[in-house]
Design an enzyme around this catalytic site. Structure first.
Site, PDB file in Angstrom:
ATOM      1  N   PHE A 111       0.936  -1.229   0.467  1.00  9.30           N
ATOM      2  CA  PHE A 111       0.430  -0.083  -0.616  1.00  9.30           C
ATOM      3  C   PHE A 111       1.305   1.272  -0.330  1.00  9.30           C
ATOM      4  O   PHE A 111       0.147   2.496  -0.160  1.00  9.30           O
ATOM      5  CB  PHE A 111      -0.901  -0.280   1.023  1.00  9.30           C
ATOM      6  CG  PHE A 111      -0.057   0.389   2.402  1.00  9.30           C
ATOM      7  CD1 PHE A 111      -0.481   1.635   2.750  1.00  9.30           C
ATOM      8  CD2 PHE A 111       0.398  -0.474   3.428  1.00  9.30           C
ATOM      9  CE1 PHE A 111      -0.291   2.314   4.202  1.00  9.30           C
ATOM     10  CE2 PHE A 111       1.110   0.592   4.920  1.00  9.30           C
ATOM     11  CZ  PHE A 111       1.300   1.674   5.410  1.00  9.30           C
ATOM     12  N   LYS A 112       2.299   1.478   0.402  1.00  6.62           N
ATOM     13  CA  LYS A 112       3.165   2.149   0.261  1.00  6.62           C
ATOM     14  C   LYS A 112       3.447   2.793  -0.655  1.00  6.62           C
ATOM     15  O   LYS A 112       3.735   4.278  -1.528  1.00  6.62           O
ATOM     16  CB  LYS A 112       4.604   2.269   1.057  1.00  6.62           C
ATOM     17  CG  LYS A 112       4.456   1.255   2.614  1.00  6.62           C
ATOM     18  CD  LYS A 112       3.797   2.584   3.585  1.00  6.62           C
ATOM     19  CE  LYS A 112       3.707   1.475   4.854  1.00  6.62           C
ATOM     20  NZ  LYS A 112       4.519   1.229   5.141  1.00  6.62           N
TER      21      LYS A 112
END
Length: 495
Positions: A111-112
């Site tokens: 998700f980063k």
């Protein structure tokens, strides 16, 4: 819109300046002086837009010193050019009883990427806008995913170098390989002898050392951060809460204006804080459920109002959450109190004693929005196996923590609001633990044989960025003690 420190140094900056600087000079985090509000028509209009268009709409409310064209350009460069393997960028997998917000379709399968593909574009644009001539050195402490996503986002970006510190032995082998094979003329990866909190505290200490900053400044170098302490890292994460809501309305799963819940696996409190910002802006969010692993300092805080990092540290099958100092909680405390002196005092107590207490009145206010629980490795594995059996869907370990905690919340509260689980990583990033949870035999298999094994069971293909690790050479071999981090920064800055 202006930004100032959670600890009240009185300095107000435009967003471009705050993004370049990363951390306030008093050690506080930058927060907007006010939060923009949106109405039902704003949210409804998002339904027919692409993710990039949604992104530009939401970001434009916060980055008011950027032109509309600059924001659109940053967004297009971040999410276009084939970097993401799904046209929706952050699609929602819709089940009858809940939705799974898949945030791992970017180049590093975590998700980063949603923020760290965009932050370099925002920062590069900010350097041009402000006329900054110095070189910017990005310092990152990572528990696994931030490091690779930041390295990939910032590699070969003009006027910027990036240095990532990770805990030796404290990330998955796939995460380690992703970082150690990172290409780019402006990147460095260094293992730290210690855990993530040691690495994060070391980076924070470097940022707080004024004489060190002056020493670097004399060499034409400024420090900044790509961790979620940087506002430019946090603000893109607000977007996918709006995007998920718009997708659920468009799919007919919820009605416009209907409140929903989000369960978020979190260690540093940045991902779930973005959901809080979305709720404050007007997104119909009922509850934000904070999901932790055995390092459950956030669970205890959200239940008792006491933050106490003086506890055993556990290495778990969810290494990205193996954290005992949750930096972004400071921003929540500021927004809940609007009292910089109190926030500064609590942070001072945390450094001095490892704990602070906010009192029952503030705790009750926080609990109006947040609920918290945690789950251990055994229950996490059980959840993965059960979800695969029931839905033929393979969540990664971090997503499984959130899924289990979401179940705990629903059982404890009987809350019937539609639940969305934030899925923060591809199961392929943690293939050994996932395969074990699925009952597969892994004895004698290396990381890549396990990727192949998981591919046999999973409908989603192995992400290309992970498959390509088989043939990439190891480019980074530096290791240092926590006490040697400052010298390591100096050595890299001089190159």
């Amino acid at each position: 819109m202006k930004y100032s420190s959670t600890r009240g140094n009185g300095v107000k900056l435009d967003s471009a300046q705050a993004i370049i600087q990363g951390l306030a000079t008093d050690g506080g985090l930058f927060v907007p002086d006010s939060l923009p509000k949106v109405d039902a028509s704003f949210i409804a209009a998002l339904q027919e837009l692409t993710y990039e268009e949604r992104d530009a709409k939401v970001l434009g409310l916060f980055l008011t010193d950027y032109t509309e064209e600059e924001v659109k350009g940053c967004v297009t460069r971040a999410y276009g050019n084939g970097k993401f393997d799904d046209a929706m960028r952050a699609p929602v997998k819709i089940f009858d009883d809940m939705g799974v917000l898949e945030l791992w379709h970017g180049p590093t399968s975590a998700f980063k990427d949603m923020a760290l593909q965009l932050l370099p574009q925002l920062m590069s644009t900010a350097l041009k806008k402000t006329g900054e001539k110095d070189e910017v050195l990005i310092l990152v402490a990572t528990s696994g995913d931030t490091g690779k996503a930041a390295l990939e986002g910032f590699r070969d970006v003009d006027q910027i170098k990036i240095m990532v510190f990770y805990p030796e032995g404290g990330v998955s082998r796939i995460q380690q390989l992703q970082m150690l094979t990172q290409e780019g003329s402006n990147v460095n990866v260094t293992a730290v002898r210690g855990n993530f909190d040691d690495a994060q505290s070391g980076v924070k200490a470097i940022f707080g050392d004024k004489s060190f900053a002056e020493e670097l400044g004399a060499k034409g170098v400024k420090l900044s951060s790509a961790n979620s302490i940087n506002w430019g890292r946090l603000v893109p994460q607000i977007v996918y809460y709006f995007s998920a809501y718009a997708d659920l309305v468009k799919a007919g799963k919820i009605q416009a204006g209907e409140e929903i819940n989000f369960t978020v696996p979190t260690g540093n409190f940045g991902d779930i804080l973005a959901g809080f910002y979305a709720k404050c802006m007007g997104l119909p969010v009922h509850k934000l459920i904070c999901a932790s692993n055995a390092n459950n300092v956030l669970t205890d805080f959200l239940r008792t109002g006491v933050y106490d990092r003086n506890r055993d540290f556990y290495k778990t099958i969810t290494p990205s959450m193996d954290i005992l100092i949750s930096s972004n909680l400071e921003r929540l405390l500021f927004h809940m109190t609007e009292d910089t002196a109190k926030v500064a005092g609590w942070m001072k107590d945390l450094v001095a004693t490892g704990r602070y207490e906010v009192g029952q009145e503030l705790l009750q206010k926080i609990q109006q929005t947040f609920w918290a629980d945690w789950t251990g490795d055994d229950d996490t594995k059980e959840l993965i196996g059960r979800v695969f059996a029931d839905k033929h869907y393979v969540p990664d370990t971090h997503t499984a923590v959130a899924w289990k905690v979401a179940e705990n919340y629903q059982q404890a509260t009987k809350d019937g609001h539609y639940m969305v689980i934030a899925s923060t990583a591809s199961p392929y990033k943690f293939n050994g633990s996932v395969l074990e949870a699925l009952g597969a035999e892994t004895a004698g298999l290396d990381e890549f044989a396990m990727l192949d094994k998981l591919q046999e069971l999973n409908d989603d293909p192995t992400p290309q960025g992970l498959a390509s690790l088989r043939t990439k050479p190891l480019l980074h071999k530096d290791v240092c003690a926590v006490t040697a981090m400052k010298q390591a920064v100096l050595d890299f800055a001089a190159k």
